[in-house]
Enzyme design. Structure first.
Site: not given
Length: 516
Positions: A266, A395, A337
């Site tokens: 990330e 994540c 995300k």
């Protein structure tokens, strides 16, 4: 034992909750968790009224989350806009809120048991297991949700976690309660009820220990997972940008005749890849003819403000994105995300909190914006490698059971690029555990790439095939594990644990004994 607990019931509940978190990674002392929930069941059963039972459940939860989430305090050591000591206060404040959910589970189970006028502990155990499912699911969705450390994660070392293919992670939490309840039944000499719970759990554990994931076939795609060991304190340093790129390039390695899927963590690239073609060319120079690079990086948005004599461009927002870069410097796909971290990636009530000196933990003045949700990205075929679909969960997103896969467009694997560099020593291994649960539930292999660990290749049974430990620079060079056929949970999602919840309540009603 009950007499000892009732001498100081509130302290007993708080201490039992605190020790119960020892079942999570890195300690993984799951028998301690079972013993602590046994103590909680005794305290619930002995509670004289609703206020008392909720207080005991809430105190248990307070201890449980305070220890389990201690890593959050470490994140504040990388934030200069807020005092570092506030991290310990943040752990307590968050735990004060999260403890409400175990309190509600205890209260509803006790109340329903009272309404049924049942005698004996078995109905109470079944009801508490059922309402644990309900409240843990509620914790995962209320106020954007915080599903970290679901109770079922303590079962990963036992093999019982394989049951999540049927009842999901929230259903696993109920199995922890049932196992603890079996201890309670055995202590009361209920020698029929206790084995009725323990025997199925032992069979599931045996199934989990012997069930193997399918082996990668000959010709399976080659993958390389990169972990540069770049700490959070130096990650965003402009003076270290060239050094960081050299580290990534060295660990990526020279191109090979066989095509590779290359995975970076990330936010690995400090550039806006759609706006900076020179960076795309730079990355493409690391790739062979059939390679693809999956890397984290931001997508930014500007708004124009008329200043009269000129128009000013001001950053208005950003996406935390995953980019797929090709050898000819094109962007083949992008994922944004969707499930953002409050106070981490955006600041709720910014107009109120920012003047008070509060800030979000990720550097920058503009908030991140959410993407559309789980979807599968198409990876093109190259040099004998077939075209395939890749799911992405960046994540924190990987912790949300039932929300990680586009069910209408099932991928061949999931990629979980993450930045665990600010999670201390407990957070990264807990994050890995939750990724393993997603692999088991969905029957999909998962690839994790993080800056400082734990990077891993997880097969479709949740086994960690290869891993890079915390604080180590390196790479994983292996074949992509294959997926399993869709599991029951992958088809039904969280309807499966809800059906289990209903079953537990029905059995509780059927097994109640009238008070005389």
């Amino acid at each position: 034992m009950l007499a000892i607990l009732l001498r100081h019931p509130r302290c007993s509940a708080l201490l039992a909750g605190f020790l119960s978190a020892a079942g999570f990674a890195p300690l993984s002392l799951w028998p301690v968790t079972l013993a602590c929930f046994f103590a909680l069941l005794l305290l619930i059963e002995a509670a004289p009224d609703r206020r008392t039972v909720f207080t005991r459940g809430w105190l248990f939860g307070l201890g449980h989350f305070t220890l389990g989430l201690n890593w959050i305090a470490h994140a504040f050591t990388f934030q200069d806009a807020m005092p570092h000591w506030f991290g310990y206060g943040a752990v307590i404040l968050l735990s004060l809120y999260l403890a409400v959910y175990p309190g509600l589970a205890a209260l509803t189970a006790w109340w329903a048991n009272q309404r049924m006028r049942s005698g004996g502990p078995l109905p109470l155990i079944l009801l508490f297991a059922a309402f644990w499912i309900a409240t843990e699911y509620l914790r995962a969705v209320a106020f954007t949700g915080f599903a970290w450390n679901p109770l079922g994660a303590v079962l990963l070392p036992t093999g019982v976690a394989i049951a999540s293919t049927l009842i999901g992670t929230y259903g696993l939490g109920a199995l922890v309660v049932l196992a603890s309840g079996a201890l309670m039944l055995a202590s009361r000499r209920h020698f029929a009820s206790a084995p009725a719970i323990l025997l199925p759990l032992c069979v599931i554990a045996l199934w989990g220990q012997i069930a193997a994931a399918p082996q990668a076939p000959a010709g399976a795609p080659r993958i390389r997972v990169v972990q540069p060991n770049i700490g959070q304190g130096e990650k965003y340093s402009p003076t270290l940008e060239a050094e960081h790129f050299r580290a990534y390039a060295a660990l990526t390695g020279a191109p090979r005749p066989a095509p590779r899927l290359i995975f970076w963590p990330e936010a690995a690239v400090p550039a806006y890849l759609d706006m900076e073609p020179e960076w795309r060319t730079r990355l493409a120079g690391l790739l062979g003819p059939g390679d693809l690079l999956m890397t984290g990086g931001d997508k930014v948005y500007y708004k124009e403000i008329d200043k009269g004599l000129y128009v000013d461009r001001v950053l208005s927002g950003a996406n935390n994105s995953l980019w797929v870069v090709t050898p000819d410097a094109r962007i083949a796909a992008r994922y944004d995300k969707a499930h953002l971290v409050p106070y981490g990636e955006y600041l709720p009530m910014r107009s109120i909190l920012q003047p008070l000196g509060l800030s979000r933990l990720v550097p920058g003045d503009a908030d991140f914006w959410p993407g559309p949700g789980a979807r599968s990205l198409d990876l093109p075929a190259a040099l004998g490698r077939p075209a395939m679909k890749m799911g992405v969960q960046i994540c924190y997103e990987i912790i949300f059971s039932g929300h990680v896969v586009d069910r209408a467009n099932r991928p061949a694997f999931l990629f979980n690029p993450s930045n665990d560099a600010w999670f201390g020593s407990w957070g990264p291994v807990q994050h890995l555990a939750q990724a393993r649960l997603r692999a088991i539930e969905e029957g999909l292999p998962i690839i994790r790439s993080t800056p400082t660990g734990v990077s891993a290749v997880i097969d479709a049974r949740g086994h960690v095939r290869h891993a890079l430990s915390l604080g180590r620079a390196g790479f994983l060079d292996t074949s992509l594990p294959p997926a399993r056929p869709p599991t029951l949970f992958s088809r039904t999602g969280n309807l499966a644990p809800m059906a289990f919840l209903i079953l537990l309540i029905a059995v509780a009603i059927a097994t109640r004994e009238s008070r005389r």
